[in-house]
Design a protein around this motif. Structure first.
Motif, PDB file in Angstrom:
ATOM      1  N   LYS A 335      30.009 -46.087  -3.542  1.00 13.43           N
ATOM      2  CA  LYS A 335      28.598 -45.786  -3.306  1.00 13.43           C
ATOM      3  C   LYS A 335      28.070 -46.595  -2.133  1.00 13.43           C
ATOM      4  N   LEU A 336      28.448 -47.860  -2.069  1.00 12.95           N
ATOM      5  CA  LEU A 336      27.982 -48.711  -0.990  1.00 12.95           C
ATOM      6  C   LEU A 336      28.604 -48.320   0.341  1.00 12.95           C
ATOM      7  N   ILE A 337      29.875 -47.971   0.314  1.00 12.65           N
ATOM      8  CA  ILE A 337      30.556 -47.679   1.566  1.00 12.65           C
ATOM      9  C   ILE A 337      30.178 -46.304   2.103  1.00 12.65           C
ATOM     10  N   TYR A 338      30.119 -45.320   1.216  1.00 10.24           N
ATOM     11  CA  TYR A 338      29.978 -43.942   1.683  1.00 10.24           C
ATOM     12  C   TYR A 338      28.672 -43.286   1.245  1.00 10.24           C
ATOM     13  N   GLY A 339      27.731 -44.066   0.735  1.00  8.65           N
ATOM     14  CA  GLY A 339      26.538 -43.456   0.158  1.00  8.65           C
ATOM     15  C   GLY A 339      25.388 -43.255   1.110  1.00  8.65           C
ATOM     16  N   CYS A 340      25.557 -43.627   2.382  1.00 12.70           N
ATOM     17  CA  CYS A 340      24.409 -43.615   3.282  1.00 12.70           C
ATOM     18  C   CYS A 340      24.177 -42.282   3.964  1.00 12.70           C
ATOM     19  N   GLY A 341      25.205 -41.453   4.100  1.00 17.15           N
ATOM     20  CA  GLY A 341      24.977 -40.131   4.646  1.00 17.15           C
ATOM     21  C   GLY A 341      25.342 -39.945   6.101  1.00 17.15           C
ATOM     22  N   ALA A 342      25.911 -40.933   6.754  1.00  8.93           N
ATOM     23  CA  ALA A 342      26.359 -40.777   8.138  1.00  8.93           C
ATOM     24  C   ALA A 342      27.877 -40.666   8.168  1.00  8.93           C
ATOM     25  N   GLU A 343      28.399 -40.155   9.261  1.00 10.62           N
ATOM     26  CA  GLU A 343      29.842 -39.950   9.377  1.00 10.62           C
ATOM     27  C   GLU A 343      30.371 -40.802  10.523  1.00 10.62           C
ATOM     28  N   TYR A 344      30.674 -42.058  10.236  1.00 12.96           N
ATOM     29  CA  TYR A 344      31.199 -42.946  11.264  1.00 12.96           C
ATOM     30  C   TYR A 344      32.693 -42.693  11.447  1.00 12.96           C
ATOM     31  N   HIS A 366      38.812 -37.386  14.870  1.00 11.79           N
ATOM     32  CA  HIS A 366      38.704 -35.934  14.813  1.00 11.79           C
ATOM     33  C   HIS A 366      37.781 -35.555  13.660  1.00 11.79           C
ATOM     34  N   PRO A 367      37.369 -34.293  13.565  1.00 13.24           N
ATOM     35  CA  PRO A 367      36.406 -33.915  12.522  1.00 13.24           C
ATOM     36  C   PRO A 367      36.835 -34.375  11.135  1.00 13.24           C
ATOM     37  N   GLY A 368      35.899 -34.916  10.405  1.00 19.81           N
ATOM     38  CA  GLY A 368      36.157 -35.411   9.056  1.00 19.81           C
ATOM     39  C   GLY A 368      34.865 -35.964   8.487  1.00 19.81           C
TER      40      GLY A 368
END
Length: 382
Positions: A335-344, A366-368
């Motif tokens: 949740k902390l790592i991937y919960g913010c909604g941006a795609e770094y 590449h796209p992901g």
């Protein structure tokens, strides 16, 4: 402070994100911040050097040492007393008790109990936000730990007077006596609860760094709205502190109806937060490139894939997010790592849990999406 009175602030925080220094600089206060360790254990020798440097550079009337929330005051006090020949006198040890959150934090932190027990003055904050019954319970608990120290209410709109907190001439942690560093009985009391490894026993810490393509200013940017929505999902009983820098879009421009993108200082504690745009000239998000591409030594010696993110050319990427999170984080990892909604497209997470350690690095030029990356990580662990 009285006019012409000189003081310095020596600040200690986890990680290498100098959030508090940047906030202070915005208010024209010069701060010396000691990071990546604790004043009461890892940074013992460095604190003495820091104090001597402050004296030589500024010759202040007072130096205020603000430790991290999980530092035991004894070793810090002993260090100051050992500098008596250099003109240093330990004035007082002050303890700030967050009335709204103290019960839960004290339950998980023996160090918090030690802080309340060995202090000259207890400053009670956030008392306006709790019921009279809950406030009585907190004060009763603090009194159980420390009957003698005065308890003072700190009002949100009224600073504590220097006349109250200065000149207390503390007798705590003298170099000889019952609380001396060589007193066996006192050391046994501390070591019985694992003081020497108190951070690993009490706190999980997580460091998150995310980078975007330097040539694409839109990649990886969070909106202010999305980030605040994410912050609101963090349980204050589990996430004690989150601090760092994030580049956010949707920041209101002063004196205009327009919005802009800006590096912002994030300061989050027990469910409340402030987000402060920082002038680009402070350069807070452009760290030493060599430093940010190196893996954490203790984690990377035998895991070759952890070096994958380090292989990128420095000029290709720009730091967009750097956060330090503290609390009871085991259930919050994804949740902390991937919960913010941006795609770094590239990033790294260092996790120090009470039971274990973990490192995640990724490089997706590449796209992901985050969801795809999480799915890969989960599948790899099955």
């Amino acid at each position: 402070m009285p006019k012409g009175y000189k003081f310095c602030l020596l600040k200690n925080e986890f990680g290498d994100v100098k959030v508090d220094s940047q906030i202070a600089k915005l208010k024209n206060i010069d701060v010396q911040e000691m990071t990546n360790g604790c004043l009461c254990c890892v940074l013992v020798g460095q604190m003495k050097e820091g104090l001597l440097e402050l004296k030589e550079k500024y010759n202040p009337d007072r130096i205020i040492i603000e430790t991290s929330g999980s530092a035991f005051p004894g070793p810090i006090a002993w260090q100051v007393r050992e500098l008596a020949d250099d003109g240093f006198v330990l004035d007082s040890i002050l303890n700030v008790v967050d009335c709204k959150n103290f019960d839960g934090y004290a339950d998980n932190s023996y160090t918090a109990q030690l802080q309340a027990k060995y202090t000259d003055l207890v400053l009670l904050t956030k008392h306006e936000g709790v019921s009279e019954r809950d406030l009585d319970r907190v004060i009763d608990r603090v009194n159980d730990l420390n009957t003698d120290a005065p308890k003072v209410y700190v009002h949100v709109d009224k600073p504590v007077s220097p006349e109250l907190i200065f000149g207390l001439d503390t007798k705590l942690f003298e170099l000889q006596g019952a609380m001396a560093p060589n007193n066996q009985t006192f050391q046994e009391e501390l070591d019985r609860h694992g003081k020497k490894s108190h951070h690993k026993n009490e706190l999980d810490t997580m460091e998150v760094k995310c980078f975007s393509d330097r040539n694409n200013t839109l990649t990886g940017q969070l909106t202010l709205e999305k980030f605040e929505t994410f912050l609101a999902t963090l349980d204050k009983d589990e996430v004690y502190r989150l601090k760092g820098f994030v580049r956010l879009s949707g920041i209101a421009q002063e004196g205009s109806d327009q919005t802009t993108s800006s590096i912002c200082v994030i300061n989050h504690a027990f469910g409340k937060w402030t987000i402060t745009p920082v002038p680009e000239k402070l350069n807070v998000a452009h760290e030493d490139e060599e430093k940010r591409t190196q893996c954490h030594d203790e984690h990377c010696h035998d895991e070759h894939h952890h070096h994958h993110a380090s292989s990128q050319k420095n000029e290709d990427h720009e730091l967009q997010m750097h956060l330090i999170i503290m609390g009871d984080l085991w259930a919050y990892k994804y949740k902390l790592i991937y919960g913010c909604g941006a795609e770094y497209p590239i990033g790294r997470v260092l996790c120090e849990y009470k039971a274990s350690s973990d490192v995640i690095t990724w490089d997706k030029m590449h796209p992901g999406t985050y969801n795809e990356f999480v799915a890969e990580q989960m599948a790899a662990k099955q």
